[in-house]
Design a protein around this motif. Structure first.
Motif, PDB file in Angstrom:
ATOM      1  N   MET A 244      35.355  29.611  47.569  1.00 29.30           N
ATOM      2  CA  MET A 244      36.258  29.848  46.442  1.00 29.30           C
ATOM      3  C   MET A 244      36.445  31.340  46.166  1.00 29.30           C
ATOM      4  O   MET A 244      37.216  31.718  45.279  1.00 29.30           O
ATOM      5  N   GLY A 245      35.723  32.180  46.894  1.00 21.43           N
ATOM      6  CA  GLY A 245      35.831  33.622  46.680  1.00 21.43           C
ATOM      7  C   GLY A 245      34.911  34.151  45.605  1.00 21.43           C
ATOM      8  O   GLY A 245      35.053  35.296  45.170  1.00 21.43           O
ATOM      9  N   VAL A 246      33.940  33.337  45.185  1.00 18.37           N
ATOM     10  CA  VAL A 246      33.009  33.761  44.135  1.00 18.37           C
ATOM     11  C   VAL A 246      31.973  34.703  44.738  1.00 18.37           C
ATOM     12  O   VAL A 246      31.335  34.383  45.745  1.00 18.37           O
ATOM     13  N   THR A 247      31.798  35.867  44.129  1.00 19.81           N
ATOM     14  CA  THR A 247      30.823  36.839  44.612  1.00 19.81           C
ATOM     15  C   THR A 247      29.516  36.794  43.827  1.00 19.81           C
ATOM     16  O   THR A 247      28.483  37.272  44.307  1.00 19.81           O
ATOM     17  N   THR A 260      34.682  37.255  40.796  1.00 25.59           N
ATOM     18  CA  THR A 260      35.470  37.144  42.019  1.00 25.59           C
ATOM     19  C   THR A 260      36.291  38.400  42.229  1.00 25.59           C
ATOM     20  O   THR A 260      36.676  39.079  41.269  1.00 25.59           O
ATOM     21  N   ARG A 261      36.580  38.691  43.506  1.00 23.19           N
ATOM     22  CA  ARG A 261      37.475  39.796  43.838  1.00 23.19           C
ATOM     23  C   ARG A 261      38.895  39.306  44.034  1.00 23.19           C
ATOM     24  O   ARG A 261      39.806  40.110  44.223  1.00 23.19           O
ATOM     25  N   ASN A 262      39.087  37.992  44.001  1.00 25.24           N
ATOM     26  CA  ASN A 262      40.417  37.411  44.185  1.00 25.24           C
ATOM     27  C   ASN A 262      40.616  36.355  43.110  1.00 25.24           C
ATOM     28  O   ASN A 262      40.355  35.165  43.323  1.00 25.24           O
ATOM     29  N   LEU A 263      41.045  36.807  41.948  1.00 26.49           N
ATOM     30  CA  LEU A 263      41.133  35.924  40.786  1.00 26.49           C
ATOM     31  C   LEU A 263      42.084  34.758  41.030  1.00 26.49           C
ATOM     32  O   LEU A 263      41.773  33.614  40.676  1.00 26.49           O
ATOM     33  N   GLN A 264      43.231  35.002  41.625  1.00 30.31           N
ATOM     34  CA  GLN A 264      44.207  33.927  41.835  1.00 30.31           C
ATOM     35  C   GLN A 264      43.633  32.838  42.736  1.00 30.31           C
ATOM     36  O   GLN A 264      43.765  31.639  42.440  1.00 30.31           O
ATOM     37  N   HIS A 265      43.012  33.240  43.837  1.00 32.25           N
ATOM     38  CA  HIS A 265      42.452  32.255  44.766  1.00 32.25           C
ATOM     39  C   HIS A 265      41.351  31.449  44.101  1.00 32.25           C
ATOM     40  O   HIS A 265      41.342  30.196  44.189  1.00 32.25           O
ATOM     41  N   THR A 266      40.422  32.109  43.435  1.00 30.17           N
ATOM     42  CA  THR A 266      39.299  31.404  42.813  1.00 30.17           C
ATOM     43  C   THR A 266      39.782  30.467  41.720  1.00 30.17           C
ATOM     44  O   THR A 266      39.328  29.322  41.625  1.00 30.17           O
TER      45      THR A 266
END
Length: 308
Positions: A244-247, A260-266
């Motif tokens: 999900m792109g969660v860091t 996340t570094r990609n808010l839309q994707h997550t």
């Protein structure tokens, strides 16, 4: 870049204390540049060097292509300066103060015009000693604008202003910038820098810790999503967080915090899972990092490095 303000290796020392420890700075024509930092970071000391109020201990500074201290006669008529605190004769009225200052200013605008610009038109006959703190700041700004400056230095311009006056001042600064004025400001109000600045620099203990466009400085910090899971659901039921792109993640009771570094994707992955699983995510909140968060993280990391 058509540089209007430049410094290279700029230093300023007081006795054995280095307030400015060698900074490089460039501000383009028509740009609004914000200089940020905690108390004691060196912002005002830097500003005083750029304004030509003092001679650098080391390095060079140029404003409009000139040394602002040694070429003061050429630079000063083209520059407006708003100090942290002005010293006005308290017995003069607002109008008398502006007229007195206009008499020392080349090509000064009419006093009434300058007062109307800063919302002090209705306070013309009031003595300076009777002004509120916020009104005195607006008088400071009035005097800085008298000479129709090409370059405007603003040191904490909205300190003491109420919320409406602050936003009125923001609009005035934007209008001046749109007319071609180059603006360099310091401020403790990070929202102010976020709203106004094209670029910024964050100072820490006399050095520039980071600089760049506001969006780029903020983008270096992760976005965040938070929500509450129902009591019959668990974090492990979500898709793999990495996919999900969660860091980074954390839980506080039933509240889940995701970075996340990609808010839309997550956010898309999370909402898609919730939709297909029939889960209602209570108190859902998704937001990009703010300048305040970026500033606090930078300051925290620098303090940590210095104590190691």
């Amino acid at each position: 870049m058509n540089a209007i303000i430049e410094s290279a290796g700029l230093r300023r020392s007081y006795g054995g204390f280095d307030a400015v420890r060698g900074i490089d700075l460039t501000v383009a024509r028509g740009e609004l540049f914000a200089l940020l930092g905690t108390n004691g970071a060196g912002k005002t000391s830097t500003l005083e060097l750029l304004e030509g109020q003092a001679v650098p201990t080391g390095g060079t500074v140029r404003v409009l292509g000139r040394d602002p201290f040694h070429d003061r006669a050429e630079v000063r008529p083209r520059v407006g300066v708003m100090l942290q605190e002005g010293g006005f004769p308290t017995e003069l009225t607002v109008l008398e103060t502006v007229r007195m200052w206009a008499g020392c200013t080349s090509g000064a605008r009419p006093a009434d015009e300058a007062l109307d610009m800063t919302g002090l038109g209705g306070r013309r006959a009031v003595r300076v000693k009777q002004l509120s703190g916020g009104e005195r700041r607006r008088l400071d700004l009035t005097l800085a604008l008298l000479g129709r400056p090409e370059v405007l230095f603003l040191d904490e311009p909205t300190t003491g202003l109420d919320a409406q006056s602050r936003r009125d001042t923001w609009e005035l600064i934007r209008e001046l910038k749109n007319q071609g004025t180059t603006v360099l400001l310091t401020t403790h109000y990070l929202e102010e820098a976020e709203q106004l600045a094209d670029r910024l620099a964050i100072m820490h203990q006399g050095l520039i810790a980071t600089t760049g466009r506001v969006a780029d400085v903020v983008a270096e910090r992760p976005s965040r999503i938070s929500f509450e899971l129902p009591f019959d659901r668990f974090l492990g039921e979500l898709p793999p967080l990495a996919s999900m792109g969660v860091t980074r993640h954390d839980t506080v009771g039933r509240t889940v915090l995701l970075e996340t570094r990609n808010l839309q994707h997550t956010a898309t992955e999370l909402l898609s899972w919730a939709h297909h699983a029939g889960v209602e995510l209570h108190s859902l909140d998704a937001r990009s990092a703010s300048l305040e968060e970026a500033f606090m993280e930078i300051a925290k990391n620098l303090d940590h490095e210095e104590t190691r």
